[in-house]
Design a protein around this motif. Sequence first.
Motif, short mmCIF file in Angstrom:
data_model
loop_
_atom_site.label_atom_id
_atom_site.label_comp_id
_atom_site.label_asym_id
_atom_site.label_seq_id
_atom_site.Cartn_x
_atom_site.Cartn_y
_atom_site.Cartn_z
N ASN A 1 -17.24 11.25 8.04
CA ASN A 1 -16.52 11.17 6.78
C ASN A 1 -17.24 11.99 5.73
OD1 ASN A 1 -16.10 9.51 3.96
ND2 ASN A 1 -14.25 9.69 5.18
N PHE A 2 -16.47 12.78 4.99
CA PHE A 2 -17.03 13.67 3.97
C PHE A 2 -16.37 13.40 2.63
CE2 PHE A 2 -17.31 15.77 8.07
CZ PHE A 2 -18.64 16.17 8.11
N THR A 3 -17.19 13.33 1.59
CA THR A 3 -16.70 13.26 0.22
C THR A 3 -17.04 14.56 -0.47
OG1 THR A 3 -18.73 12.24 -0.63
CG2 THR A 3 -17.00 10.76 0.16
N PHE A 4 -16.31 14.89 -1.54
CA PHE A 4 -16.41 16.21 -2.16
C PHE A 4 -16.64 16.10 -3.65
CE2 PHE A 4 -13.64 16.27 1.53
CZ PHE A 4 -14.22 17.26 2.29
N LYS B 1 -16.38 21.60 -0.72
CA LYS B 1 -17.84 21.51 -0.60
C LYS B 1 -18.24 20.04 -0.53
CE LYS B 1 -18.60 25.87 -3.01
NZ LYS B 1 -19.25 26.55 -4.17
N ALA B 2 -18.86 19.66 0.56
CA ALA B 2 -19.16 18.26 0.81
C ALA B 2 -20.40 17.79 0.06
CB ALA B 2 -19.35 18.03 2.30
N LEU B 3 -20.28 16.63 -0.58
CA LEU B 3 -21.43 16.01 -1.25
C LEU B 3 -22.08 14.96 -0.38
CD1 LEU B 3 -20.01 15.59 -4.86
CD2 LEU B 3 -21.28 17.51 -3.88
N THR B 4 -21.30 14.32 0.49
CA THR B 4 -21.86 13.38 1.46
C THR B 4 -21.17 13.61 2.80
OG1 THR B 4 -20.25 11.60 1.04
CG2 THR B 4 -22.26 11.61 -0.31
N GLY B 5 -21.88 13.29 3.86
CA GLY B 5 -21.32 13.37 5.20
C GLY B 5 -22.00 12.35 6.08
N THR B 6 -21.26 11.31 6.47
CA THR B 6 -21.83 10.25 7.28
C THR B 6 -21.07 10.12 8.59
OG1 THR B 6 -20.46 8.61 6.17
CG2 THR B 6 -22.67 8.97 5.28
N MET B 7 -21.62 9.35 9.52
CA MET B 7 -20.98 9.27 10.83
C MET B 7 -21.19 7.93 11.51
SD MET B 7 -23.45 11.65 13.23
CE MET B 7 -22.86 11.02 14.82
N SER B 8 -20.31 7.64 12.44
CA SER B 8 -20.42 6.51 13.35
C SER B 8 -20.00 7.02 14.72
CB SER B 8 -19.51 5.37 12.88
OG SER B 8 -19.67 4.23 13.67
N GLN B 9 -20.58 6.47 15.79
CA GLN B 9 -20.36 7.07 17.12
C GLN B 9 -20.32 6.01 18.21
OE1 GLN B 9 -23.48 9.65 19.18
NE2 GLN B 9 -22.01 11.23 18.53
N MET B 10 -19.34 6.17 19.11
CA MET B 10 -19.25 5.37 20.32
C MET B 10 -19.86 6.14 21.47
SD MET B 10 -15.82 4.01 22.30
CE MET B 10 -15.63 5.52 23.29
N THR B 11 -20.69 5.48 22.29
CA THR B 11 -21.42 6.16 23.36
C THR B 11 -21.32 5.40 24.67
OG1 THR B 11 -23.45 4.98 22.79
CG2 THR B 11 -23.11 7.12 21.75
N GLY B 12 -21.63 6.11 25.75
CA GLY B 12 -21.73 5.51 27.08
C GLY B 12 -22.51 6.47 27.97
N THR B 13 -23.26 5.94 28.92
CA THR B 13 -24.15 6.78 29.72
C THR B 13 -23.44 7.56 30.82
OG1 THR B 13 -24.66 4.87 31.13
CG2 THR B 13 -26.15 5.33 29.27
N SER B 14 -22.22 7.13 31.20
CA SER B 14 -21.48 7.83 32.23
C SER B 14 -20.01 7.47 32.10
CB SER B 14 -21.98 7.47 33.63
OG SER B 14 -21.59 6.15 33.98
N TYR B 15 -19.14 8.27 32.72
CA TYR B 15 -17.73 7.92 32.75
C TYR B 15 -17.54 6.53 33.37
CZ TYR B 15 -16.15 12.82 31.95
OH TYR B 15 -15.89 14.06 31.44
#
Length: 565
Positions: free
Chosen positions: A562-565, A501-515
């Motif tokens: 990333n999730f902590t429990f 059961k997750a107590l925290t859930g954060t994220m980071s993301q790499m993006t681009g508008t097209s291939y």
Amino acid sequence: MPEQFPPSEGPDSAANDGKDKNPGKNKKKTWIISGTALVAVLAAGAVVAPMVMNDDAAPAAAPTPTGTPFTVSAAPTLPPAPEVTYYDQVGPPAGSPLNPVEPLSINVAAATTGTALPDGLIGLSLEATDLADPSLSGDNPEMVESISGLGRPLLRFGGNAVDRRFFWTSAGEAIPGNLSGDKAHPVRAVTPADLERVNTLLEAVDGQIALTVDLGNYDPARAADMTKYAAAAFGERLVGITVGNEPNGFAKTGLRDSGYGIEDYLTELKAYAAAMHAVAPEVPIVGPGTYEQTWWGPFAEVELPQKKILSFHHYPLSSCEGADPLGEPIMANLTTRHLHDHANNFRGKAMEPALTAGLETWIPETGVSACPGSNETTKTHASALWSADYALSAAQMGISRVSFHSSLITCQGGPPMSAICTGGDYLQPNGAVDERANYYGMSMVAEMPAGEFLKLDTAGGGLAYPYAVRHADGSVSVAVVNNNNPETDAPVDVTLELPGKALTGTMSQMTGTSYATQDGTLIDGAAAEGTPAAERLTVPGFEYGSSTQTFPLTAGTVTVLNFTF
């Protein structure tokens, strides 16, 4: 490999945009992940031989050690849910047709695969002559910033230069007349002072180094002399030395006669290994460093006095003239599941003799393609997606080092597949160090903390490739390489089942508008390494205290949660 993708035809080539990139790039942010802090992972001329295997060959099985089960403990009574700010993902371009993508189901098991995401997985491969480049110094803030964006990287020096234009001397001899180069690839002598300077860079980025000694010009004594000085200069940061670069190609390039083969190489290797062991017995031999499968088994079996590490080179889209339609370096090949599966097959074949012999396995030289000049895939966001997936899948198979071949030549006119390059006019560097799209894919993986891969049960998602890693502090990272088309495909709806059961859930993301977009790959909205762990935002729709999480992921992204429990 070849010196990785020789440069384009010069500053006016179609491969070059004629300008330096990211003139106002963000500076690297220094941060530390604490085991007790709110933890989240940073989302964070030459012989060219096709690297793609025959599809009819039976795929080799990846290592399948028995997984280790574990339990995730949670507080008997949950504290109140903290206030959070949700991550605002970039959506598809306005007006996109938004083709639907089958939802992605990811069930993360409470059992490990037996393989691990190692510290220092990601590395850069450079030419051996680059050891003489004064920009590789801890006193160069631009270089330190770029290299440290790859975690604690391995810098590997080799390439075609080592057997053709590289001369080691500790006594100040003149460069032999049989070595030849050109304006873009000059002959260079490397001395103990160069090694000491490069070590200041390693110290600044907390990195490691692997070297290659010249086998093209047979001289075991000179190789041993270089090994002695390298061991003294780098100490424990020196993790291996390779004898020659791609010796399977020597007969084709004239470095040896036409009959030169694996047995000749092994004879020469033994002489080099004995001389090197006499002066630095603790330094492993890494080899054979070839793309030809028939050389891997004999290297794994040969007896040498020092530790061995099996290595091979891999450039999957290297059918330069299109003889293999599926191996041609075009966008249609780079963005298919076939390439993902094909790479696993090839690498699995290389690992078979290593596993039998109990050897560690490295890929000290890789990239999308070994073909010269520019093509549809170079400098593109698609290459960033591929780099992240290639590194993660390699580690999950049990490969512990993956170095992407790069160059210190100027961005203008230099090799377009290099992850880094230098600013300034063609062959006139101005001190700046810039990063191309594939660098950011590498950075996303490099900044993930080490840990054990977890078993997954997945379904759907189109061209999405998920991975899960359990870290020493008990947190779990889930990385999803969403290779669906960012211009036309709808976000994929993800249902994620966690082993607690997750107590925290954060994220980071790499993006681009097209291939195909160039110089448009971003991490957390910037052309820089991602947001520090403690400042990361929460996964959209995060369910506090639940093992089931549902959220969308934009197409054409690499996301590390990333999730902590």
